[in-house]
Design a protein around this motif. Sequence first.
Motif, PDB file in Angstrom:
ATOM      1  N   ASP A  21      21.998 109.017  45.492  1.00 36.12           N
ATOM      2  CA  ASP A  21      23.275 108.563  46.043  1.00 36.12           C
ATOM      3  C   ASP A  21      23.071 107.542  47.164  1.00 36.12           C
ATOM      4  O   ASP A  21      23.822 106.580  47.292  1.00 36.12           O
ATOM      5  N   LYS A  23      26.381 105.594  48.967  1.00 34.14           N
ATOM      6  CA  LYS A  23      26.952 106.706  49.726  1.00 34.14           C
ATOM      7  C   LYS A  23      26.145 106.920  51.004  1.00 34.14           C
ATOM      8  O   LYS A  23      24.931 106.720  51.008  1.00 34.14           O
ATOM      9  N   ASN A  83      30.594 113.737  53.279  1.00 33.92           N
ATOM     10  CA  ASN A  83      31.636 113.840  52.256  1.00 33.92           C
ATOM     11  C   ASN A  83      31.352 113.003  51.020  1.00 33.92           C
ATOM     12  O   ASN A  83      31.720 113.394  49.910  1.00 33.92           O
ATOM     13  N   ASP A  84      30.695 111.871  51.227  1.00 35.88           N
ATOM     14  CA  ASP A  84      30.278 111.071  50.071  1.00 35.88           C
ATOM     15  C   ASP A  84      29.435 111.910  49.120  1.00 35.88           C
ATOM     16  O   ASP A  84      29.655 111.935  47.919  1.00 35.88           O
ATOM     17  N   LEU A 136      29.164 115.177  48.965  1.00 33.20           N
ATOM     18  CA  LEU A 136      29.940 116.301  48.429  1.00 33.20           C
ATOM     19  C   LEU A 136      30.735 115.891  47.195  1.00 33.20           C
ATOM     20  O   LEU A 136      30.903 116.679  46.270  1.00 33.20           O
ATOM     21  N   LYS A 137      31.190 114.660  47.194  1.00 30.90           N
ATOM     22  CA  LYS A 137      32.059 114.196  46.118  1.00 30.90           C
ATOM     23  C   LYS A 137      31.311 113.789  44.848  1.00 30.90           C
ATOM     24  O   LYS A 137      31.946 113.432  43.849  1.00 30.90           O
ATOM     25  N   SER A 138      29.991 113.814  44.871  1.00 35.84           N
ATOM     26  CA  SER A 138      29.244 113.396  43.682  1.00 35.84           C
ATOM     27  C   SER A 138      29.529 114.311  42.490  1.00 35.84           C
ATOM     28  O   SER A 138      29.879 115.477  42.660  1.00 35.84           O
ATOM     29  N   ASP A 139      29.377 113.756  41.316  1.00 35.80           N
ATOM     30  CA  ASP A 139      29.750 114.441  40.074  1.00 35.80           C
ATOM     31  C   ASP A 139      29.140 115.827  39.907  1.00 35.80           C
ATOM     32  O   ASP A 139      29.759 116.701  39.308  1.00 35.80           O
ATOM     33  N   GLY A 188      28.600 118.133  41.986  1.00 35.61           N
ATOM     34  CA  GLY A 188      29.280 119.182  42.731  1.00 35.61           C
ATOM     35  C   GLY A 188      28.373 120.088  43.532  1.00 35.61           C
ATOM     36  O   GLY A 188      28.315 121.307  43.329  1.00 35.61           O
ATOM     37  N   THR A 233      28.667 123.008  49.690  1.00 39.60           N
ATOM     38  CA  THR A 233      28.602 122.431  51.035  1.00 39.60           C
ATOM     39  C   THR A 233      27.459 123.007  51.876  1.00 39.60           C
ATOM     40  O   THR A 233      26.809 122.277  52.621  1.00 39.60           O
ATOM     41  N   SER A 252      35.173 104.155  47.954  1.00 44.79           N
ATOM     42  CA  SER A 252      34.627 104.610  46.674  1.00 44.79           C
ATOM     43  C   SER A 252      34.645 103.459  45.677  1.00 44.79           C
ATOM     44  O   SER A 252      34.621 103.679  44.509  1.00 44.79           O
TER      45      SER A 252
END
Lengths: 144, 144
Positions: free
Chosen positions: B30, B36, B40-41, B43-46, B48, B51, B144
């Motif tokens: 990433d 990224k 949060n970047d 965290l949002k990756s495909d 999943g 946290t 994004s």
Amino acid sequence: METSKKRSDCPISGSLDVFGDKWSLLIIRDLMFGNKCTYNDFLKSDEGIATNILASRLKGLEEHGIIEKSAHPDSKAKFLYRLTSKGIDLLPVLMEIYIWFDKHYEMPADLKATMRDAKKDKEKFAKQIIKELRTRKSDNKSSS
Amino acid sequence: METSKKRSDCPISGSLDVFGDKWSLLIIRDLMFGNKCTYNDFLKSDEGIATNILASRLKGLEEHGIIEKSAHPDSKAKFLYRLTSKGIDLLPVLMEIYIWFDKHYEMPADLKATMRDAKKDKEKFAKQIIKELRTRKSDNKSSS
DNA sequence: TATATTTGCTTGCATTTTGCAAGTGCAAAT
DNA sequence: ATTTGCACTTGCAAAATGCAAGCAAATATA
């Protein structure tokens, strides 16, 4: 089990689903550079893999087509594990890991010379290893 | 914790102790290709990532000198994660994984063209990526 | 031929790691 | 002043791992 679902379409993620755990790449290393080819060979490696984990990893690698299991010519009690061509294709990945490590950590003395060669001409080095892997298919000395 | 002891002196084993889990290399991906750079970047990756796992991996990668955390110029609530040069040096490893995957699995359509480029001239491709990573240090669009 | 040993596993169980959901504290936007 | 965003932490359940023991078939040894 090791037939896990894929997490995404990403090639890195997909690759990690195949060999992205603490042990698989070490087995592949043993097959590629360690001249190891039996269950007990892998068990004896320095890192000390647990026998049940080894069994599950061998199964997983076989299912993913990275290695193949066959009868051992010396004994019916033994089996021969070998890299498939798909497994052999991981050589450049392993090589780049070696190179990275060499740059940032202390390399074991016995590997330093080999690393110099490998870095000098990656293609040539790779071809040499692949050649050895192929010839190893016909012969088989499992001496330590 | 992630400050695990090393299992052996082997470079592959030592490298796996740094990034050989299911998530670290995805974070590095990433940072390297995904543009990224914040918690949060990632965290949002495909894939999943959970946290708590993300937090522990970021900590581990930072301790190993692969990434560095710094203040985000846009806000005090944010932090900027970036690859160190040691982390950037993992690019060839990532590239070879992409190439291996490309050879043996179905590559996502949007990456096919990029892969052709990368394979054509690895050095050139790598330099281009590294250049982008460096310029990214000065600018920072986290859209994004 | 009988017994011990090797080989490649499996099984059971404790420990560790992971995953999920919820919560927290501070910063920033409304 | 209150809500929202960001970067986490915490608690607990689920899964993976590690360890020791066991086991059947094959081979070596007495």
